[in-house]
Design a protein around this motif. Structure first.
Motif, short mmCIF file in Angstrom:
data_model
loop_
_atom_site.label_atom_id
_atom_site.label_comp_id
_atom_site.label_asym_id
_atom_site.label_seq_id
_atom_site.Cartn_x
_atom_site.Cartn_y
_atom_site.Cartn_z
N ASP A 106 0.73 -1.28 0.01
CA ASP A 106 -0.05 -0.10 0.16
C ASP A 106 1.06 1.25 0.16
O ASP A 106 0.37 2.30 -0.76
N ALA A 107 2.00 1.30 0.80
CA ALA A 107 2.78 2.33 0.63
C ALA A 107 3.49 2.23 -0.47
O ALA A 107 3.73 3.77 -0.90
N MET A 108 3.93 1.37 -1.25
CA MET A 108 4.52 1.46 -2.63
C MET A 108 3.67 2.19 -3.40
O MET A 108 4.15 2.96 -4.22
N LEU A 109 2.24 1.74 -3.41
CA LEU A 109 1.41 2.45 -4.19
C LEU A 109 1.43 3.97 -4.27
O LEU A 109 1.25 4.63 -5.15
N LYS A 110 1.48 4.33 -2.98
CA LYS A 110 1.33 5.77 -2.61
C LYS A 110 2.61 6.38 -3.26
O LYS A 110 2.41 7.46 -4.02
N LEU A 111 3.65 6.03 -3.20
CA LEU A 111 5.07 6.29 -3.52
C LEU A 111 5.06 6.41 -5.05
O LEU A 111 5.76 7.31 -5.74
N ALA A 112 4.23 5.32 -5.78
CA ALA A 112 4.23 5.41 -7.16
C ALA A 112 3.62 6.69 -7.86
O ALA A 112 3.57 6.82 -8.82
N GLU A 113 2.78 7.49 -6.88
CA GLU A 113 2.02 8.64 -7.22
C GLU A 113 3.20 9.42 -7.78
O GLU A 113 2.91 10.46 -8.95
N THR A 114 4.33 9.72 -7.21
CA THR A 114 5.26 10.48 -7.45
C THR A 114 6.64 9.99 -8.05
O THR A 114 7.64 10.57 -8.52
N GLN A 115 6.92 8.65 -8.05
CA GLN A 115 8.07 8.03 -8.42
C GLN A 115 7.63 6.67 -9.22
O GLN A 115 6.78 6.06 -9.12
N ALA A 116 8.94 6.42 -10.16
CA ALA A 116 8.70 5.36 -10.98
C ALA A 116 8.99 3.75 -10.17
O ALA A 116 9.95 3.95 -9.25
N PHE A 117 8.09 3.04 -10.55
CA PHE A 117 8.22 1.57 -10.24
C PHE A 117 8.55 0.67 -11.27
O PHE A 117 7.78 0.73 -12.10
N SER A 118 9.47 -0.04 -11.18
CA SER A 118 9.82 -1.21 -12.14
C SER A 118 10.01 -2.74 -11.58
O SER A 118 10.36 -2.83 -10.32
N ALA A 119 9.39 -3.42 -12.44
CA ALA A 119 9.55 -4.81 -12.14
C ALA A 119 10.57 -5.55 -12.76
O ALA A 119 11.01 -5.22 -13.98
N TYR A 120 11.40 -6.46 -11.95
CA TYR A 120 12.45 -7.14 -12.22
C TYR A 120 12.06 -8.62 -12.55
O TYR A 120 11.36 -9.15 -11.45
N ARG A 121 12.00 -9.21 -13.75
CA ARG A 121 11.48 -10.40 -13.94
C ARG A 121 12.39 -11.51 -13.44
O ARG A 121 13.75 -11.49 -13.88
N PHE A 122 12.19 -12.26 -12.42
CA PHE A 122 13.00 -13.39 -11.72
C PHE A 122 12.66 -14.50 -12.51
O PHE A 122 11.45 -15.02 -12.16
#
Ligand code: G1P
Length: 294
Positions: free
Chosen positions: A236-252
């Motif tokens: 939930d906190a990441m979702l909020k941070l994603a409003e202002t910062q980029a989030f990328s997924a690393y495929r493992f």
């Protein structure tokens, strides 16, 4: 070329009660249960060391003191091994040890959720990006999951979350991310949801327990309300941070073993045992015999 700050610190939340493993975890922390001959938490610390982590922040709870002992020198034991000429055993103890002063231990006083555990590390991490590794999950691949993430982070910056793919009927057990534009080795994250109710997950890309996060997450966690399971959730906190910062997924693409579940823990033991030349023949033969009767 994105300018990124080096990931020097890793947070390992190890406060969980381990109720799924009772009675084994009555007096022994679940992170200290062994996969072949190493505690689960050691696999995770080694993955972090391989990725260049310099400082390990353990968020512990009551009855977890033995984790602190495990990452310390055992003077009497080492003296005895030296006297007896057990050099291989001595070397393995030395190799697993973080440098002096490279560990910190802080306590999560109440079990308020993963987000709260991470928040407990805020003063020790300070104002720099950090890795978060959930020690229930161990990852098996030729290159460590966190090493791959650090490489992707070097190219894209921001926040990076490692993902695997799960069967759709398993998605409700995890944090799930939505998939956007492809990146080399991953993709942009469009949404995140913690433990979506059955049939509502935006994809089958599940968060596998490895994160690179910017320190802004701590300010958000300070005000974070409770979410899934009535707990303060990092997702939930990441979702909020994603409003202002980029989030990328690393495929493992390697294997992920959820050592917080009995099945995952047993499979991890089998997989790592089969990796070991000294015990593989006997284990493989024994397994063949058992499976022929299953
Ligand atoms: C946590 C995270 C979840 C992630 C999972 C991986 O959940 O909240 O997003 O998918 O770890 O193991 P937990 O397993 O603590 O319920």
């Amino acid at each position: 070329m994105t300018m990124t700050r080096k990931i020097r610190k890793a947070v390992l939340p190890v406060a969980g009660l381990g109720t799924r493993f009772l009675p084994a975890t009555k007096a022994v922390p679940k992170e200290m249960l062994t996969v072949v001959d190493k505690p689960v938490v050691q696999y995770v610390v080694e993955e972090a060391m391989e990725a260049g982590i310099e400082h390990f922040v353990f968020v512990t709870g009551r009855n977890k003191g033995v984790i602190e002992d495990h990452f310390d020198i055992q003077v009497e034991l080492e003296a005895t091994l030296r006297e007896r000429g057990k050099t291989a055993e001595l070397k393995s103890l030395e190799e697993m040890l973080p440098a002096a002063g490279a560990t910190s231990f802080t306590r999560q006083q109440e079990p308020l959720g993963l987000g709260h555990a991470v928040w407990c590390a805020r003063d020790i991490v300070g104002d720099e990006p950090f890795a978060l590794l959930l020690p229930d999950m161990i990852m098996r691949d030729s290159i460590g999951c966190l090493s791959g993430m650090v490489e992707l982070y070097g190219k894209v910056g921001g926040n990076v979350v490692a993902v695997g793919e799960c069967e759709p009927d398993q998605a409700h057990k995890y944090g799930i991310v939505g998939k956007g534009e492809d990146l080399d080795g991953g993709f942009r994250i469009t949404e995140m949801v913690e433990k979506p109710p059955m049939g509502t997950a935006p994809s089958n890309h599940f968060i596998n327990g490895r994160y690179i996060l910017q320190p802004g997450i701590f300010d958000i966690l300070t005000h974070q309300e409770r979410g899934a399971g009535n707990e303060i959730q990092v997702t939930d906190a990441m979702l909020k941070l994603a409003e202002t910062q980029a989030f990328s997924a690393y495929r493992f693409d390697g294997e992920t073993y959820d050592c917080g579940s009995k099945e995952g823990f047993i499979l991890a033991n089998v997989a790592y045992a089969l990796d070991r030349a000294d015990i593989k023949p006997l284990v493989a033969n024994g397994l063949k015999g058992l499976l022929s009767r299953a």
